[in-house]
Design a protein around this motif. Structure first.
Motif, PDB file in Angstrom:
ATOM      1  N   GLU A  29       0.830  -1.199   0.000  1.00 51.96           N
ATOM      2  CA  GLU A  29       0.000   0.000   0.000  1.00 51.96           C
ATOM      3  C   GLU A  29       0.869   1.255   0.000  1.00 51.96           C
ATOM      4  O   GLU A  29       0.617   2.203  -0.743  1.00 51.96           O
ATOM      5  CB  GLU A  29      -0.935  -0.036   1.225  1.00 51.96           C
ATOM      6  CG  GLU A  29      -2.237   0.701   1.033  1.00 51.96           C
ATOM      7  CD  GLU A  29      -2.125   2.184   1.252  1.00 51.96           C
ATOM      8  OE1 GLU A  29      -2.984   2.928   0.737  1.00 51.96           O
ATOM      9  OE2 GLU A  29      -1.179   2.637   1.926  1.00 51.96           O
ATOM     10  N   THR A  75       2.596   1.640  -3.481  1.00 50.82           N
ATOM     11  CA  THR A  75       1.701   2.160  -4.520  1.00 50.82           C
ATOM     12  C   THR A  75       1.347   3.622  -4.279  1.00 50.82           C
ATOM     13  O   THR A  75       1.073   4.351  -5.234  1.00 50.82           O
ATOM     14  CB  THR A  75       0.421   1.307  -4.661  1.00 50.82           C
ATOM     15  OG1 THR A  75      -0.315   1.327  -3.438  1.00 50.82           O
ATOM     16  CG2 THR A  75       0.767  -0.113  -5.074  1.00 50.82           C
ATOM     17  N   TRP A  76       1.364   4.044  -3.014  1.00 50.41           N
ATOM     18  CA  TRP A  76       1.199   5.479  -2.737  1.00 50.41           C
ATOM     19  C   TRP A  76       2.349   6.253  -3.381  1.00 50.41           C
ATOM     20  O   TRP A  76       2.143   7.302  -4.009  1.00 50.41           O
ATOM     21  CB  TRP A  76       1.179   5.760  -1.233  1.00 50.41           C
ATOM     22  CG  TRP A  76      -0.152   6.146  -0.664  1.00 50.41           C
ATOM     23  CD1 TRP A  76      -0.809   5.529   0.344  1.00 50.41           C
ATOM     24  CD2 TRP A  76      -0.970   7.258  -1.048  1.00 50.41           C
ATOM     25  NE1 TRP A  76      -1.993   6.178   0.597  1.00 50.41           N
ATOM     26  CE2 TRP A  76      -2.117   7.241  -0.239  1.00 50.41           C
ATOM     27  CE3 TRP A  76      -0.846   8.257  -2.012  1.00 50.41           C
ATOM     28  CZ2 TRP A  76      -3.127   8.187  -0.345  1.00 50.41           C
ATOM     29  CZ3 TRP A  76      -1.859   9.200  -2.124  1.00 50.41           C
ATOM     30  CH2 TRP A  76      -2.979   9.158  -1.298  1.00 50.41           C
ATOM     31  N   LEU A  91       1.829   6.445  -7.088  1.00 47.81           N
ATOM     32  CA  LEU A  91       0.763   7.393  -7.427  1.00 47.81           C
ATOM     33  C   LEU A  91       1.237   8.832  -7.248  1.00 47.81           C
ATOM     34  O   LEU A  91       0.980   9.690  -8.099  1.00 47.81           O
ATOM     35  CB  LEU A  91      -0.477   7.130  -6.570  1.00 47.81           C
ATOM     36  CG  LEU A  91      -1.654   8.088  -6.789  1.00 47.81           C
ATOM     37  CD1 LEU A  91      -2.083   8.115  -8.255  1.00 47.81           C
ATOM     38  CD2 LEU A  91      -2.814   7.703  -5.884  1.00 47.81           C
ATOM     39  N   PHE A 108      -0.916   4.135 -12.117  1.00 49.94           N
ATOM     40  CA  PHE A 108      -0.641   3.950 -10.693  1.00 49.94           C
ATOM     41  C   PHE A 108      -1.860   4.248  -9.822  1.00 49.94           C
ATOM     42  O   PHE A 108      -1.978   3.717  -8.720  1.00 49.94           O
ATOM     43  CB  PHE A 108       0.570   4.768 -10.262  1.00 49.94           C
ATOM     44  CG  PHE A 108       1.830   4.374 -10.975  1.00 49.94           C
ATOM     45  CD1 PHE A 108       2.137   3.038 -11.195  1.00 49.94           C
ATOM     46  CD2 PHE A 108       2.705   5.327 -11.446  1.00 49.94           C
ATOM     47  CE1 PHE A 108       3.295   2.663 -11.860  1.00 49.94           C
ATOM     48  CE2 PHE A 108       3.875   4.965 -12.109  1.00 49.94           C
ATOM     49  CZ  PHE A 108       4.167   3.628 -12.318  1.00 49.94           C
ATOM     50  N   GLY A 109      -2.764   5.069 -10.319  1.00 50.95           N
ATOM     51  CA  GLY A 109      -4.010   5.304  -9.590  1.00 50.95           C
ATOM     52  C   GLY A 109      -4.815   4.019  -9.496  1.00 50.95           C
ATOM     53  O   GLY A 109      -5.335   3.672  -8.429  1.00 50.95           O
ATOM     54  N   HIS A 116      -2.901   1.524  -7.231  1.00 46.09           N
ATOM     55  CA  HIS A 116      -3.047   1.908  -5.828  1.00 46.09           C
ATOM     56  C   HIS A 116      -4.455   1.589  -5.323  1.00 46.09           C
ATOM     57  O   HIS A 116      -4.625   1.116  -4.201  1.00 46.09           O
ATOM     58  CB  HIS A 116      -2.745   3.395  -5.630  1.00 46.09           C
ATOM     59  CG  HIS A 116      -2.975   3.842  -4.225  1.00 46.09           C
ATOM     60  ND1 HIS A 116      -2.200   3.413  -3.175  1.00 46.09           N
ATOM     61  CD2 HIS A 116      -3.931   4.641  -3.689  1.00 46.09           C
ATOM     62  CE1 HIS A 116      -2.657   3.946  -2.051  1.00 46.09           C
ATOM     63  NE2 HIS A 116      -3.710   4.694  -2.342  1.00 46.09           N
ATOM     64  N   VAL A 131      -4.679  -2.150  -4.609  1.00 45.86           N
ATOM     65  CA  VAL A 131      -3.897  -2.504  -3.422  1.00 45.86           C
ATOM     66  C   VAL A 131      -4.532  -1.922  -2.159  1.00 45.86           C
ATOM     67  O   VAL A 131      -4.521  -2.563  -1.105  1.00 45.86           O
ATOM     68  CB  VAL A 131      -2.420  -2.076  -3.588  1.00 45.86           C
ATOM     69  CG1 VAL A 131      -1.636  -2.290  -2.307  1.00 45.86           C
ATOM     70  CG2 VAL A 131      -1.783  -2.863  -4.730  1.00 45.86           C
ATOM     71  N   PHE A 132      -5.107  -0.741  -2.245  1.00 43.26           N
ATOM     72  CA  PHE A 132      -5.825  -0.139  -1.115  1.00 43.26           C
ATOM     73  C   PHE A 132      -6.946  -1.071  -0.649  1.00 43.26           C
ATOM     74  O   PHE A 132      -7.083  -1.356   0.543  1.00 43.26           O
ATOM     75  CB  PHE A 132      -6.393   1.226  -1.536  1.00 43.26           C
ATOM     76  CG  PHE A 132      -7.281   1.869  -0.516  1.00 43.26           C
ATOM     77  CD1 PHE A 132      -6.748   2.686   0.468  1.00 43.26           C
ATOM     78  CD2 PHE A 132      -8.655   1.671  -0.542  1.00 43.26           C
ATOM     79  CE1 PHE A 132      -7.570   3.299   1.412  1.00 43.26           C
ATOM     80  CE2 PHE A 132      -9.480   2.273   0.401  1.00 43.26           C
ATOM     81  CZ  PHE A 132      -8.940   3.087   1.375  1.00 43.26           C
ATOM     82  N   TYR A 166      -5.428  -4.192   0.941  1.00 40.66           N
ATOM     83  CA  TYR A 166      -4.927  -3.887   2.283  1.00 40.66           C
ATOM     84  C   TYR A 166      -6.081  -3.853   3.287  1.00 40.66           C
ATOM     85  O   TYR A 166      -5.984  -4.414   4.381  1.00 40.66           O
ATOM     86  CB  TYR A 166      -4.179  -2.547   2.298  1.00 40.66           C
ATOM     87  CG  TYR A 166      -3.917  -2.037   3.703  1.00 40.66           C
ATOM     88  CD1 TYR A 166      -2.820  -2.479   4.436  1.00 40.66           C
ATOM     89  CD2 TYR A 166      -4.799  -1.153   4.321  1.00 40.66           C
ATOM     90  CE1 TYR A 166      -2.601  -2.043   5.734  1.00 40.66           C
ATOM     91  CE2 TYR A 166      -4.590  -0.711   5.616  1.00 40.66           C
ATOM     92  CZ  TYR A 166      -3.493  -1.160   6.322  1.00 40.66           C
ATOM     93  OH  TYR A 166      -3.290  -0.738   7.614  1.00 40.66           O
ATOM     94  N   PRO A 201      -0.700   9.092   2.800  1.00 40.82           N
ATOM     95  CA  PRO A 201       0.441   8.381   2.204  1.00 40.82           C
ATOM     96  C   PRO A 201       1.396   7.816   3.262  1.00 40.82           C
ATOM     97  O   PRO A 201       1.749   8.509   4.219  1.00 40.82           O
ATOM     98  CB  PRO A 201       1.139   9.450   1.358  1.00 40.82           C
ATOM     99  CG  PRO A 201       0.063  10.442   1.060  1.00 40.82           C
ATOM    100  CD  PRO A 201      -0.835  10.448   2.270  1.00 40.82           C
TER     101      PRO A 201
END
Length: 148
Positions: A15, A18-19, A22, A42-43, A46, A49-50, A53, A81
């Motif tokens: 997470e 990927t932040w 992004l 990447f948005g 992310h 993955v968000f 998580y 982030p």
């Protein structure tokens, strides 16, 4: 073997990474004005993955008997982030992340623990349910649109 500690640590790190990706994409789009591709790619990464998580946090929280407050803190850590990293360290330091899945051997109490135990006792099906949940929740997020 995936332990609660390993699953949560991996999800928290992914997470945060990927932040970073992004934010790099946002820098390229808004500061250098060179490309939007980083935000587009990447948005999405992310976002997926968000969701993963958050699902991992719920699974670990139920199995390891976190309080609702600690679960809420773990979920909120995904918003700013890189905050999942200090939360993971806090969870490790305070004994919230075990080396064994409690509900693989203990009798579940209540419907949430019964579902969690079923997922943990059948790893292949649990993984499939997790992947479908991530895809479904990501789809819902896409329909609702980007955060304001």
């Amino acid at each position: 073997m995936i332990t609660p500690r390993r699953l949560f640590r991996t999800a928290a790190l992914a997470e945060a990474v990927t932040w970073a990706l992004l934010l790099t994409g946002m820098f390229l789009k808004y500061v250098t004005e060179t490309t939007e591709l980083g935000v587009q790619v990447f948005g999405m990464v992310h976002g997926v993955v968000f969701v993963a998580y958050c699902l991992a946090a719920v699974l670990v929280a139920v199995d390891q008997k976190w309080s609702l407050g600690r679960l809420a803190l773990g979920l909120v850590a995904a918003v700013p982030p890189f905050a999942t990293i200090p939360f993971e360290r806090y969870a490790e330091r305070t004994g919230l992340l075990g080396e064994h899945w409690r509900l693989r051997s203990e009798q579940p109490t209540g419907p949430v623990e019964r579902i969690t135990a079923w997922l943990l006792r059948r790893p292949a099906q649990g993984l499939l349910v997790g992947l479908v949940a991530v895809a479904g929740l990501t789809g819902v997020a896409l329909v609702l649109g980007p955060p304001a």
